[in-house]
Write a protein that holds these residues in place. Structure first.
Motif, PDB file in Angstrom:
ATOM      1  N   THR A   8       0.827  -1.197   0.000  1.00 52.66           N
ATOM      2  CA  THR A   8       0.000   0.000   0.000  1.00 52.66           C
ATOM      3  C   THR A   8       0.865   1.253   0.000  1.00 52.66           C
ATOM      4  O   THR A   8       0.621   2.175  -0.771  1.00 52.66           O
ATOM      5  CB  THR A   8      -0.950   0.006   1.206  1.00 52.66           C
ATOM      6  N   VAL A   9       1.879   1.285   0.849  1.00 54.78           N
ATOM      7  CA  VAL A   9       2.795   2.430   0.884  1.00 54.78           C
ATOM      8  C   VAL A   9       3.478   2.570  -0.474  1.00 54.78           C
ATOM      9  O   VAL A   9       3.534   3.659  -1.045  1.00 54.78           O
ATOM     10  CB  VAL A   9       3.832   2.273   2.021  1.00 54.78           C
ATOM     11  N   ARG A  10       3.950   1.469  -1.002  1.00 53.89           N
ATOM     12  CA  ARG A  10       4.618   1.455  -2.310  1.00 53.89           C
ATOM     13  C   ARG A  10       3.683   1.998  -3.396  1.00 53.89           C
ATOM     14  O   ARG A  10       4.058   2.871  -4.178  1.00 53.89           O
ATOM     15  CB  ARG A  10       5.034   0.017  -2.631  1.00 53.89           C
ATOM     16  N   GLU A  11       2.460   1.507  -3.424  1.00 54.91           N
ATOM     17  CA  GLU A  11       1.497   1.952  -4.435  1.00 54.91           C
ATOM     18  C   GLU A  11       1.182   3.438  -4.296  1.00 54.91           C
ATOM     19  O   GLU A  11       1.038   4.143  -5.300  1.00 54.91           O
ATOM     20  CB  GLU A  11       0.210   1.127  -4.324  1.00 54.91           C
ATOM     21  N   ALA A  43      10.505  -0.657  -5.427  1.00 51.86           N
ATOM     22  CA  ALA A  43      10.020  -1.945  -5.920  1.00 51.86           C
ATOM     23  C   ALA A  43       9.608  -2.873  -4.782  1.00 51.86           C
ATOM     24  O   ALA A  43       8.631  -3.619  -4.898  1.00 51.86           O
ATOM     25  CB  ALA A  43      11.089  -2.614  -6.775  1.00 51.86           C
ATOM     26  N   LYS A  44      10.340  -2.803  -3.677  1.00 49.46           N
ATOM     27  CA  LYS A  44      10.054  -3.675  -2.539  1.00 49.46           C
ATOM     28  C   LYS A  44       9.171  -3.000  -1.491  1.00 49.46           C
ATOM     29  O   LYS A  44       8.701  -3.662  -0.572  1.00 49.46           O
ATOM     30  CB  LYS A  44      11.361  -4.110  -1.880  1.00 49.46           C
ATOM     31  N   GLY A  45       8.972  -1.690  -1.629  1.00 53.44           N
ATOM     32  CA  GLY A  45       8.234  -0.958  -0.604  1.00 53.44           C
ATOM     33  C   GLY A  45       8.970  -0.955   0.713  1.00 53.44           C
ATOM     34  O   GLY A  45       8.378  -0.925   1.780  1.00 53.44           O
ATOM     35  N   ASN A  46      10.301  -0.987   0.632  1.00 51.95           N
ATOM     36  CA  ASN A  46      11.138  -1.176   1.803  1.00 51.95           C
ATOM     37  C   ASN A  46      11.844   0.120   2.193  1.00 51.95           C
ATOM     38  O   ASN A  46      13.047   0.260   2.022  1.00 51.95           O
ATOM     39  CB  ASN A  46      12.158  -2.283   1.507  1.00 51.95           C
ATOM     40  N   PHE A  47      11.081   1.073   2.707  1.00 52.80           N
ATOM     41  CA  PHE A  47      11.617   2.358   3.136  1.00 52.80           C
ATOM     42  C   PHE A  47      11.638   2.433   4.662  1.00 52.80           C
ATOM     43  O   PHE A  47      10.709   1.961   5.320  1.00 52.80           O
ATOM     44  CB  PHE A  47      10.741   3.514   2.635  1.00 52.80           C
ATOM     45  N   LYS A  48      12.677   3.046   5.200  1.00 59.85           N
ATOM     46  CA  LYS A  48      12.696   3.375   6.628  1.00 59.85           C
ATOM     47  C   LYS A  48      11.751   4.556   6.826  1.00 59.85           C
ATOM     48  O   LYS A  48      11.491   5.319   5.895  1.00 59.85           O
ATOM     49  CB  LYS A  48      14.103   3.777   7.064  1.00 59.85           C
ATOM     50  N   PHE A  67      -0.252   6.226   4.108  1.00 60.39           N
ATOM     51  CA  PHE A  67      -0.881   5.208   4.940  1.00 60.39           C
ATOM     52  C   PHE A  67      -2.398   5.302   5.020  1.00 60.39           C
ATOM     53  O   PHE A  67      -3.029   4.391   5.518  1.00 60.39           O
ATOM     54  CB  PHE A  67      -0.323   5.290   6.370  1.00 60.39           C
ATOM     55  N   ASP A  68      -2.997   6.386   4.576  1.00 62.68           N
ATOM     56  CA  ASP A  68      -4.431   6.596   4.755  1.00 62.68           C
ATOM     57  C   ASP A  68      -5.274   5.426   4.255  1.00 62.68           C
ATOM     58  O   ASP A  68      -6.135   4.941   4.966  1.00 62.68           O
ATOM     59  CB  ASP A  68      -4.894   7.885   4.068  1.00 62.68           C
ATOM     60  N   PHE A  69      -5.040   4.983   3.043  1.00 57.92           N
ATOM     61  CA  PHE A  69      -5.830   3.888   2.497  1.00 57.92           C
ATOM     62  C   PHE A  69      -5.594   2.606   3.289  1.00 57.92           C
ATOM     63  O   PHE A  69      -6.518   1.848   3.552  1.00 57.92           O
ATOM     64  CB  PHE A  69      -5.503   3.680   1.020  1.00 57.92           C
ATOM     65  N   LEU A  70      -4.355   2.403   3.720  1.00 56.25           N
ATOM     66  CA  LEU A  70      -4.028   1.223   4.515  1.00 56.25           C
ATOM     67  C   LEU A  70      -4.811   1.224   5.823  1.00 56.25           C
ATOM     68  O   LEU A  70      -5.368   0.213   6.217  1.00 56.25           O
ATOM     69  CB  LEU A  70      -2.524   1.179   4.803  1.00 56.25           C
TER      70      LEU A  70
END
Length: 80
Positions: A8-11, A43-48, A67-70
């Protein structure tokens, strides 16, 4: 659930980036990352969290927009 959060964050990041007509390399430059490093993280949605703050700042949005949609989806999950 953890992968769903990352997706979701990635998208949302991709959506905001695309809405501005920016490439991954454009956003990477704005956040001070190498394009290849940024591309891997996106690509991985792997952010600190600290990186998400910088990305949100570069996109001129509040970090909560990632994060809202999540949050809404999690609420619906638990209401069922």
């Amino acid at each position: 659930m953890e992968n769903e959060k990352k997706n979701t964050v990635r998208e949302n990041i991709i959506s905001h980036r695309n809405a501005r007509g920016w490439t991954q390399a454009d956003l990477a430059e704005r956040v001070g990352m190498k394009p290849s490093t940024y591309a891997t993280k996106e690509a991985k949605g792997n952010f600190k969290t600290s990186e998400l703050m910088v990305v949100a700042d570069a996109l001129n949005i509040d970090i909560k927009e990632f994060f809202d949609f999540l949050c809404w989806r999690i609420c619906l999950y638990y209401i069922r």
